[in-house]
Motif scaffolding. Structure first.
Motif, PDB file in Angstrom:
ATOM      1  N   ILE A 165     -10.307  -4.223  -5.095  1.00 14.04           N
ATOM      2  CA  ILE A 165      -9.788  -5.483  -5.623  1.00 14.04           C
ATOM      3  C   ILE A 165      -9.505  -6.447  -4.482  1.00 14.04           C
ATOM      4  O   ILE A 165      -8.682  -6.163  -3.605  1.00 14.04           O
ATOM      5  CB  ILE A 165      -8.502  -5.255  -6.438  1.00 14.04           C
ATOM      6  N   GLU A 166     -10.178  -7.571  -4.494  1.00 13.42           N
ATOM      7  CA  GLU A 166      -9.916  -8.604  -3.500  1.00 13.42           C
ATOM      8  C   GLU A 166      -8.645  -9.364  -3.887  1.00 13.42           C
ATOM      9  O   GLU A 166      -8.527  -9.863  -4.997  1.00 13.42           O
ATOM     10  CB  GLU A 166     -11.100  -9.559  -3.410  1.00 13.42           C
ATOM     11  N   THR A 167      -7.696  -9.446  -2.944  1.00  9.93           N
ATOM     12  CA  THR A 167      -6.413 -10.074  -3.244  1.00  9.93           C
ATOM     13  C   THR A 167      -6.378 -11.551  -2.853  1.00  9.93           C
ATOM     14  O   THR A 167      -5.534 -12.296  -3.353  1.00  9.93           O
ATOM     15  CB  THR A 167      -5.274  -9.363  -2.509  1.00  9.93           C
ATOM     16  N   GLY A 168      -7.260 -11.971  -1.942  1.00  7.63           N
ATOM     17  CA  GLY A 168      -7.216 -13.334  -1.438  1.00  7.63           C
ATOM     18  C   GLY A 168      -6.061 -13.600  -0.495  1.00  7.63           C
ATOM     19  O   GLY A 168      -5.807 -14.746  -0.115  1.00  7.63           O
ATOM     20  N   LEU A 169      -5.362 -12.537  -0.089  1.00  5.48           N
ATOM     21  CA  LEU A 169      -4.183 -12.678   0.760  1.00  5.48           C
ATOM     22  C   LEU A 169      -4.455 -12.163   2.173  1.00  5.48           C
ATOM     23  O   LEU A 169      -5.030 -11.093   2.349  1.00  5.48           O
ATOM     24  CB  LEU A 169      -3.008 -11.889   0.181  1.00  5.48           C
ATOM     25  N   LYS A 170      -4.012 -12.918   3.159  1.00  5.85           N
ATOM     26  CA  LYS A 170      -4.083 -12.442   4.538  1.00  5.85           C
ATOM     27  C   LYS A 170      -2.904 -11.543   4.860  1.00  5.85           C
ATOM     28  O   LYS A 170      -3.023 -10.590   5.638  1.00  5.85           O
ATOM     29  CB  LYS A 170      -4.105 -13.637   5.497  1.00  5.85           C
ATOM     30  N   LYS A 171      -1.748 -11.847   4.242  1.00  9.54           N
ATOM     31  CA  LYS A 171      -0.544 -11.056   4.477  1.00  9.54           C
ATOM     32  C   LYS A 171      -0.158 -10.315   3.206  1.00  9.54           C
ATOM     33  O   LYS A 171       0.134 -10.926   2.176  1.00  9.54           O
ATOM     34  CB  LYS A 171       0.595 -11.955   4.952  1.00  9.54           C
ATOM     35  N   PHE A 172      -0.187  -9.000   3.299  1.00  6.61           N
ATOM     36  CA  PHE A 172       0.091  -8.122   2.154  1.00  6.61           C
ATOM     37  C   PHE A 172       0.478  -6.776   2.747  1.00  6.61           C
ATOM     38  O   PHE A 172      -0.325  -6.113   3.378  1.00  6.61           O
ATOM     39  CB  PHE A 172      -1.168  -8.027   1.300  1.00  6.61           C
ATOM     40  N   GLY A 173       1.731  -6.412   2.574  1.00  9.53           N
ATOM     41  CA  GLY A 173       2.213  -5.145   3.098  1.00  9.53           C
ATOM     42  C   GLY A 173       1.974  -4.004   2.136  1.00  9.53           C
ATOM     43  O   GLY A 173       0.892  -3.435   2.078  1.00  9.53           O
ATOM     44  N   ALA A 174       2.990  -3.660   1.328  1.00 15.20           N
ATOM     45  CA  ALA A 174       2.871  -2.525   0.414  1.00 15.20           C
ATOM     46  C   ALA A 174       3.601  -2.813  -0.887  1.00 15.20           C
ATOM     47  O   ALA A 174       4.628  -3.489  -0.910  1.00 15.20           O
ATOM     48  CB  ALA A 174       3.431  -1.268   1.057  1.00 15.20           C
ATOM     49  N   MET A 175       3.052  -2.261  -1.970  1.00 15.98           N
ATOM     50  CA  MET A 175       3.691  -2.272  -3.271  1.00 15.98           C
ATOM     51  C   MET A 175       4.148  -0.840  -3.561  1.00 15.98           C
ATOM     52  O   MET A 175       3.318   0.064  -3.706  1.00 15.98           O
ATOM     53  CB  MET A 175       2.710  -2.721  -4.361  1.00 15.98           C
ATOM     54  N   LEU A 176       5.458  -0.627  -3.605  1.00 18.41           N
ATOM     55  CA  LEU A 176       6.007   0.695  -3.901  1.00 18.41           C
ATOM     56  C   LEU A 176       6.538   0.691  -5.318  1.00 18.41           C
ATOM     57  O   LEU A 176       7.395  -0.128  -5.670  1.00 18.41           O
ATOM     58  CB  LEU A 176       7.144   1.051  -2.941  1.00 18.41           C
ATOM     59  N   THR A 192      -1.534  -1.340   0.767  1.00 15.50           N
ATOM     60  CA  THR A 192      -1.113  -0.047   0.219  1.00 15.50           C
ATOM     61  C   THR A 192      -0.376  -0.249  -1.101  1.00 15.50           C
ATOM     62  O   THR A 192       0.502  -1.104  -1.205  1.00 15.50           O
ATOM     63  CB  THR A 192      -0.198   0.690   1.210  1.00 15.50           C
ATOM     64  N   VAL A 193      -0.729   0.555  -2.101  1.00 11.10           N
ATOM     65  CA  VAL A 193      -0.034   0.553  -3.391  1.00 11.10           C
ATOM     66  C   VAL A 193       0.288   2.002  -3.734  1.00 11.10           C
ATOM     67  O   VAL A 193      -0.614   2.842  -3.817  1.00 11.10           O
ATOM     68  CB  VAL A 193      -0.891  -0.077  -4.507  1.00 11.10           C
ATOM     69  N   ILE A 194       1.576   2.289  -3.938  1.00 10.06           N
ATOM     70  CA  ILE A 194       2.018   3.666  -4.197  1.00 10.06           C
ATOM     71  C   ILE A 194       2.642   3.727  -5.582  1.00 10.06           C
ATOM     72  O   ILE A 194       3.619   3.026  -5.873  1.00 10.06           O
ATOM     73  CB  ILE A 194       3.026   4.136  -3.132  1.00 10.06           C
ATOM     74  N   GLY A 195       2.072   4.572  -6.434  1.00  6.98           N
ATOM     75  CA  GLY A 195       2.535   4.689  -7.812  1.00  6.98           C
ATOM     76  C   GLY A 195       3.899   5.313  -7.941  1.00  6.98           C
ATOM     77  O   GLY A 195       4.425   5.948  -7.014  1.00  6.98           O
ATOM     78  N   ARG A 196       4.496   5.140  -9.111  1.00  7.73           N
ATOM     79  CA  ARG A 196       5.841   5.648  -9.387  1.00  7.73           C
ATOM     80  C   ARG A 196       5.982   7.130  -9.039  1.00  7.73           C
ATOM     81  O   ARG A 196       5.065   7.924  -9.250  1.00  7.73           O
ATOM     82  CB  ARG A 196       6.161   5.518 -10.878  1.00  7.73           C
ATOM     83  N   GLU A 197       7.172   7.477  -8.525  1.00  6.23           N
ATOM     84  CA  GLU A 197       7.591   8.871  -8.327  1.00  6.23           C
ATOM     85  C   GLU A 197       6.671   9.637  -7.392  1.00  6.23           C
ATOM     86  O   GLU A 197       6.550  10.860  -7.491  1.00  6.23           O
ATOM     87  CB  GLU A 197       7.717   9.585  -9.672  1.00  6.23           C
ATOM     88  N   SER A 198       6.037   8.930  -6.476  1.00  5.33           N
ATOM     89  CA  SER A 198       5.195   9.603  -5.484  1.00  5.33           C
ATOM     90  C   SER A 198       5.957   9.783  -4.178  1.00  5.33           C
ATOM     91  O   SER A 198       6.904   9.052  -3.875  1.00  5.33           O
ATOM     92  CB  SER A 198       3.912   8.822  -5.237  1.00  5.33           C
TER      93      SER A 198
END
Length: 226
Positions: A165-176, A192-198
């Motif tokens: 998935i292209e985000t179009g963002l230069k700055k993007f850290g993590a989604m927890l 980085t994207v980390i799903g629930r309870e991981s």
């Protein structure tokens, strides 16, 4: 669309004052460019009996504990019963929820921390969203810009299908997602994207999507908790 990466799969929106910013969005990173202005508008509506406005566009709940050596720049909102410890550095565009811990020498920039989030020791969290009761171990950080400075693409496997998935963002850290545990001294690479309870093992360099209820082990091995 990739179900596991959607806002509805990652977050319980009743656990953040910023619920409305996610309205009409599919993926959480879509709100990153909107955080600063959202805080300015939200701050104007906060109950003055509950929040002190201590500087331009900086609102701190009267029950929050902020150490004198902490630096807080606006726009920022600090929630109820939250603790901002010694030498914390909040650079602005930060929503910190209720019952959170922002620890010694922790740096925040362009973030949403849901309620009960802990970033307690030497953490850097930038251009990121941390879900309810998520926790980053000592020294763990989000890396929010790729080394080649190109736009961030979220990659991984979601329900057996390749994610790209292209985000179009230069700055993007993590989604927890909610209840994520990140081990000490781990680096969450851009996108980085980390799903629930991981859970993320200590010393892990994490990249891409980690499904919910998973364990991210040494060497990038992902196993299901179920």
């Amino acid at each position: 669309m990739s179900k596991g990466l959607k806002i509805s799969s990652l977050y319980s929106l009743e656990h953040t004052i910023a619920k409305d910013i996610f309205e009409g969005k599919d993926y959480p990173w879509e709100v990153l460019p909107l955080i600063g202005q959202y805080i300015i508008e939200l701050g104007k509506t906060l109950d003055k009996e509950e929040y002190n406005q201590v500087a331009d566009n900086v609102w701190i709940h009267k029950t929050a504990k902020v150490f004198e050596s902490a630096y807080i720049n606006g726009p920022t909102i600090i929630g109820k019963d939250t603790e901002v410890r010694q030498c914390a550095f909040i650079r602005g565009n930060a929503i910190v929820g209720d019952n959170c811990v922002v620890g010694n020498s922790t740096e925040l920039k362009n973030v949403i921390l849901f309620d009960n989030v802990q970033v307690p020791h030497y953490n850097y969290v930038g251009d990121s969203i941390l879900g309810y009761k998520s926790h980053m171990g000592a020294g763990s950080i989000t890396s929010n810009v790729k080394s080649d400075k190109t736009l961030v693409v979220v990659k991984g496997i979601d329900e057996g299908e390749q994610v790209n998935i292209e985000t179009g963002l230069k700055k993007f850290g993590a989604m927890l997602g909610d209840n994520v545990e990140v081990g000490c001294n781990s680096v969450l690479n851009p996108g980085t994207v980390i799903g629930r309870e991981s859970n993320i093992y200590p010393l892990s360099p994490v990249r891409g999507f980690v499904p919910s209820k998973s364990i991210y082990k040494t060497g990038g091995i992902i196993v299901s908790k179920e």
